[in-house]
Design a protein around this motif. Structure first.
Motif, short mmCIF file in Angstrom:
data_model
loop_
_atom_site.label_atom_id
_atom_site.label_comp_id
_atom_site.label_asym_id
_atom_site.label_seq_id
_atom_site.Cartn_x
_atom_site.Cartn_y
_atom_site.Cartn_z
N ILE A 59 0.86 -1.20 0.00
CA ILE A 59 0.00 0.00 0.00
C ILE A 59 0.89 1.25 0.00
CG2 ILE A 59 -1.97 -1.14 1.12
CD1 ILE A 59 -1.04 0.09 3.77
N GLY A 60 0.25 2.42 -0.25
CA GLY A 60 1.01 3.66 -0.34
C GLY A 60 1.31 4.25 1.03
N VAL A 61 2.19 5.27 1.04
CA VAL A 61 2.51 5.93 2.30
C VAL A 61 2.71 7.41 2.04
CG1 VAL A 61 4.98 5.25 2.13
CG2 VAL A 61 4.04 5.92 4.34
N ILE A 62 2.09 8.24 2.93
CA ILE A 62 2.20 9.69 2.79
C ILE A 62 2.64 10.25 4.15
CG2 ILE A 62 -0.29 9.96 3.18
CD1 ILE A 62 -0.18 12.52 1.45
N ALA A 63 3.46 11.28 4.08
CA ALA A 63 3.88 11.93 5.33
C ALA A 63 3.23 13.30 5.38
CB ALA A 63 5.41 12.05 5.34
N GLU A 64 2.75 13.66 6.56
CA GLU A 64 2.15 15.00 6.67
C GLU A 64 2.96 15.83 7.67
OE1 GLU A 64 -1.85 15.03 8.18
OE2 GLU A 64 -1.50 13.28 9.48
N GLY A 65 2.80 17.14 7.53
CA GLY A 65 3.52 18.04 8.43
C GLY A 65 4.92 18.38 7.94
N ALA A 66 5.12 18.24 6.64
CA ALA A 66 6.43 18.61 6.10
C ALA A 66 6.47 20.13 6.01
CB ALA A 66 6.64 17.97 4.75
N GLU A 67 7.31 20.72 6.86
CA GLU A 67 7.29 22.17 6.96
C GLU A 67 8.47 22.83 6.26
OE1 GLU A 67 6.88 23.02 11.13
OE2 GLU A 67 4.69 22.78 11.02
N ASN A 68 9.45 22.03 5.89
CA ASN A 68 10.62 22.64 5.25
C ASN A 68 11.27 21.69 4.23
OD1 ASN A 68 12.19 20.83 6.88
ND2 ASN A 68 11.81 22.25 8.60
#
Ligand code: C2E
Ligand code: CA
Ligand code: CA
Length: 793
Positions: free
Chosen positions: A746-755
């Motif tokens: 399955i896919g994977v996404i990261a959130e909260g990438a601020e920089n």
């Protein structure tokens, strides 16, 4: 039985009396006969003496009075002729006696005659009986002999014989036979008894009739009064046995003590109550005192004698130890005293009642009123009572509410018994942490309340104890060989001695518990005034939210999601916004949890689904933008049956491919009810809608569950991204989540990438997609459209 005895006795008395009376009648008959016999005797003797004193009497010569041949030669003028020529002859005493006797025989059948053992006339010779009597007279043994004989004249006669002595008048004829005073012979009288017996018989008959009447009358009396007496006795016996029975039923015994004689009397029931077998023991004060429970013996002894001394009634409840089975029973004792004129107590009368059943029932009622039925722990009433007492004593410490959450899963896995066992174990565990002055109470199916009294009021110390308690509560449980973790929430309020009231403490712990339930950070919350403030705001927010929903105040914002390999905007996350004023916006982080608790989340989710679908459809149909829109779904919505129909209806209405939509469901929500979640997710998945697990890494989803659920994507929680560049552990977690997702296909996404650093790191770690402020903040639909259009490809 008794009556028959009386009849027999009465009959005996009557018959004996009748016998005695009859005997008396016959005795009287004999007495009369004796008098008669002696009268005849006297008559004969007197006549003889009179004739003897005259020297004889002249009588005309008749057939009966012929001249006496024995006087020839003994008297000068035996026969004389009166001047008128009447011929007279001299009758001597013996002759007159004979004539008299002949008359008596003729007239009265009375035989009287002069008898002698040496008679002048042979016919006067004494018979054998008379000879024995004369012999006794000679011996001077008797002066008369009386006998009733049946031999005489062949009928019952009374025979009477008395001696006849020579007198001066006799000497004319009998000088040759002796001197004056010598026994010449005897006069024997015999009278027939038949007339006397006849009279006696008549009297006896009359007496018998009278006695018979008395007997019958007596029998009637006995029967009448006997029955009455018997009836009265029976009633007495009945009332005695009723009393005895009633005493038995009421377990009420009675006693009396005579102070003069020291005689103590117990009713049967007292023996029963004390466990003494009747007859085995005598009633004494010592025997009573011996049965009183040793702990109460001196109190009871003192109370009794004090009441005697003061002449006051006495009423006391105490325990006794039964003699036979050693059972401990509760008795109520009451007594009063009666005094003499001097004021001294003469007699004490009292009762002893076994009231064990009542005492036990009262204890049970007390228990039910103050105890939790399933665990035997104190209940809320008992807790509040203890809390009130403690706070009144200015105690220091804390009050806490501990709630066990997520027990539904435990019931599903281990059954109701499993969940009950955990609640029970929790009670034991909390109790172990308590000191002597503290209370743990079970106030709800999964709710405990604690009052912990500390010795010192140092806040840090109190907090440390509360934390220790929370840590203990959080420890896993061993259930049927499995280690089970239970979600524990705790709200604690520290007692502020002087200002705290019991009700205030209860409210504060409830608020703190509520805050703990809601707080995503902490499951143990201390009450502080801001919580109350928060509560007020929450209440206000609920009311505002209703208005906002009705007036369509909410807005949908969208945050882009970029494919890290292709740098293409592949999707967006729809995020709700609530503008209160043009400046003030209430964050979803604040109002979404309140909406979830207040039941408004359903309306909100429906609105977001509607709005997101509408906007996504317009982007596609009006601007030809194809992308995936992620919509956040709460646990409650996922569990609801009609939500699926609702969602699919709206998605279909967009006329977009199903793959254009994705639902985001947090890891925690997923794990709340795995069965229901699994079923509904499958339906959504079957439609073609994507499923992403939000905030992944913060919950407790296990590999096993992940494999079961039809998931398309893991969304790594932003907390890991934030720390990742500098934190090796965060990096390792991100790596392992990425590996896990790829392993599962399955896919994977990261959130909260601020920089940029975040982006580079995630790219390096092989993450598929990214979402964060660095690439794009959540923005309005129009702004997002522009963003997509302007995004460098
Ligand atoms: P979430 O689902 O984890 O949403 C991501 C949150 O992270 C959003 O906050 C977003 O604005 C924020 N975010 C995105 N990138 C960054 C970043 O680089 N740095 C930082 N600091 N934050 C970033 P938001 O919009 O305030 O939403 C908060 C939470 O509220 C959401 O967490 C979600 O749980 C809930 N939520 C938001 N919108 C909805 C909605 O429409 N429906 C439901 N049910 N829940 C929503
Ligand atoms: Ca989300
Ligand atoms: Ca998230």
């Amino acid at each position: 039985m008794k009556l028959r005895g009386l009849f027999i006795l009465w009959t005996l008395v009557v018959f004996v009396s009748l016998g005695l009376s009859a005997y008396r009648v016959y005795a009287d008959a004999e007495k009369t006969a004796r008098i008669e016999a002696s009268a005849h005797f006297n008559q004969v003797v007197n006549m003889r003496h009179w004739v003897a004193s005259l020297g004889g009497v002249y009588a005309p010569i008749t057939e009966q009075t012929q001249p006496n041949p024995f006087l020839v030669g003994k008297v000068a003028e035996r026969d004389i002729t009166t001047p008128l020529g009447k011929e007279l002859t001299l009758l001597n005493p013996a002759y007159v006696t004979r004539l008299l006797a002949a008359g008596l025989v003729e007239k009265y059948q009375v035989h009287a005659r002069l008898v002698s053992t040496n008679p002048v006339w042979e016919q006067n010779r004494a018979d054998a009986w008379e000879t024995r009597a004369i012999g006794a007279f000679l011996q001077k043994q008797k002066t008369e002999v009386i006998e009733i004989s049946g031999d005489f004249k062949n009928a019952d006669h009374m025979r009477y014989i008395a001696p006849l002595y020579l007198q001066q008048g006799c000497m004319g004829c009998h000088a040759a036979e002796g001197k004056v005073g010598d026994l010449r012979g005897a006069i024997s009288v015999s009278i027939p008894m038949a007339p006397h017996y006849e009279v006696a018989l008549r009297n006896a008959r009359t007496i018998t009739i009278v006695y018979g009447g008395i007997w019958i009358f007596g029998l009637g009396g006995i029967s009448f009064f006997g029955r009455k007496i018997n009836h009265a006795l029976e009633r007495l016996r009945d009332s005695e046995s009723v009393l005895k029975e009633a005493q038995g039923i009421a377990h009420l015994g009675s006693w009396s003590l005579d102070h003069k004689t020291q005689v103590l009397e117990w009713s049967d029931e007292i023996y029963n109550i004390f466990g003494y077998h009747e007859g085995h023991i005598i009633a004494t004060y010592e025997n009573f005192l011996e049965r009183v429970h040793p702990d109460e013996r001196s109190v009871v002894d003192h109370a009794y004698w004090e009441s005697v001394r003061k002449n006051e009634p006495y009423d006391i409840v105490h325990r006794i130890v039964r003699k036979d089975d050693g059972g401990v029973r509760y008795v109520r004792e009451r007594c009063k005293h009666d005094c003499g004129t001097g004021g001294d107590v003469l007699i004490s009368i009292g009762t002893v009642q076994d009231i064990t059943d009542r005492v036990l029932a009262e204890q049970k009622i007390h228990q039910l009123a103050f105890q939790d039925v399933s665990t035997g722990m104190p209940n809320e009433t008992k807790f509040l009572e203890g809390l009130g007492l403690c706070i009144n004593k200015d105690a220091v410490g804390f009050v806490a509410s501990i709630e066990l959450a997520g027990m539904g899963d435990i019931v599903g896995t281990f059954g109701l018994e499993g969940s009950e066992l955990i609640v029970y174990e929790m009670g034991i565990r909390l109790n172990r942490e308590m000191n002597a002055s503290s209370i743990v109470a079970k106030v709800g199916p999964r709710l405990f309340k604690i009052l912990y009294v500390c010795e010192d009021g140092e806040k840090e110390h109190i907090r440390a104890i509360a934390q220790r308690l929370f840590n203990a509560a959080q420890e896993p449980f061993d259930l049927m060989g499995s280690s089970v973790l239970v979600n524990v929430y705790m709200g604690t309020a520290i007692i502020d001695s002087g200002t705290s009231t019991p009700q205030m403490m209860v409210t504060q712990t409830e608020m703190a518990l509520h805050a703990a339930n809601r707080s995503p950070q902490s499951e143990h919350v201390y009450y502080q005034p801001s919580i109350q403030e928060q509560f007020r705001r929450n209440t206000q927010l609920v009311s505002w939210m209703r208005t906002a929903l009705a007036t369509q105040v909410f807005k949908m914002f969208f945050q882009p999601q970029i494919d890290l390999r292709t740098n293409v905007v592949v999707g967006c996350e729809a995020l709700i916004r609530w503008p209160v004023t043009s400046e003030e916006w209430i964050t979803p982080g604040e109002f979404i949890p309140i909406a979830e608790k207040s039941g408004l989340i359903g309306d909100i989710t429906r609105w977001t689904v509607e709005e997101s679908c509408r906007i996504a459809a317009s982007w596609f149909h009006e601007h030809g933008i194809k992308m995936r829109t992620g919509i956040n779904i709460s646990a409650e919505e996922l569990a609801s049956e009609d939500f699926f129909a609702y969602l699919s209806g709206f998605v279909k209405a967009t006329k977009l491919p199903m793959q254009s939509f994705e639902i985001e469901i947090t890891e925690t929500a997923l794990m709340k009810d795995v069965v229901v979640a699994g079923k509904n997710l499958q339906k959504i998945r079957d439609l073609g809608i994507g499923i992403a697990v939000d905030d992944f890494g913060t919950g407790q989803a296990s590999m096993a569950y992940l494999k079961q659920f039809p998931i398309d994507k893991l969304k790594i929680d932003q907390a890991f991204i934030k720390g990742a560049p500098n934190d090796k552990t965060d990096q390792e977690i991100i790596t392992s989540i990425i590996t896990l997702a790829h392993t599962l296909g399955i896919g994977v996404i990261a959130e909260g990438a601020e920089n940029k650093e975040h982006i580079d790191l995630l790219t390096a770690l092989g993450c598929d997609e990214v979402q964060g402020y660095y690439l794009g903040r959540p923005m309005s639909a129009d702004d997002f459209l522009q963003f997509v259009k302007n995004y460098p490809q």
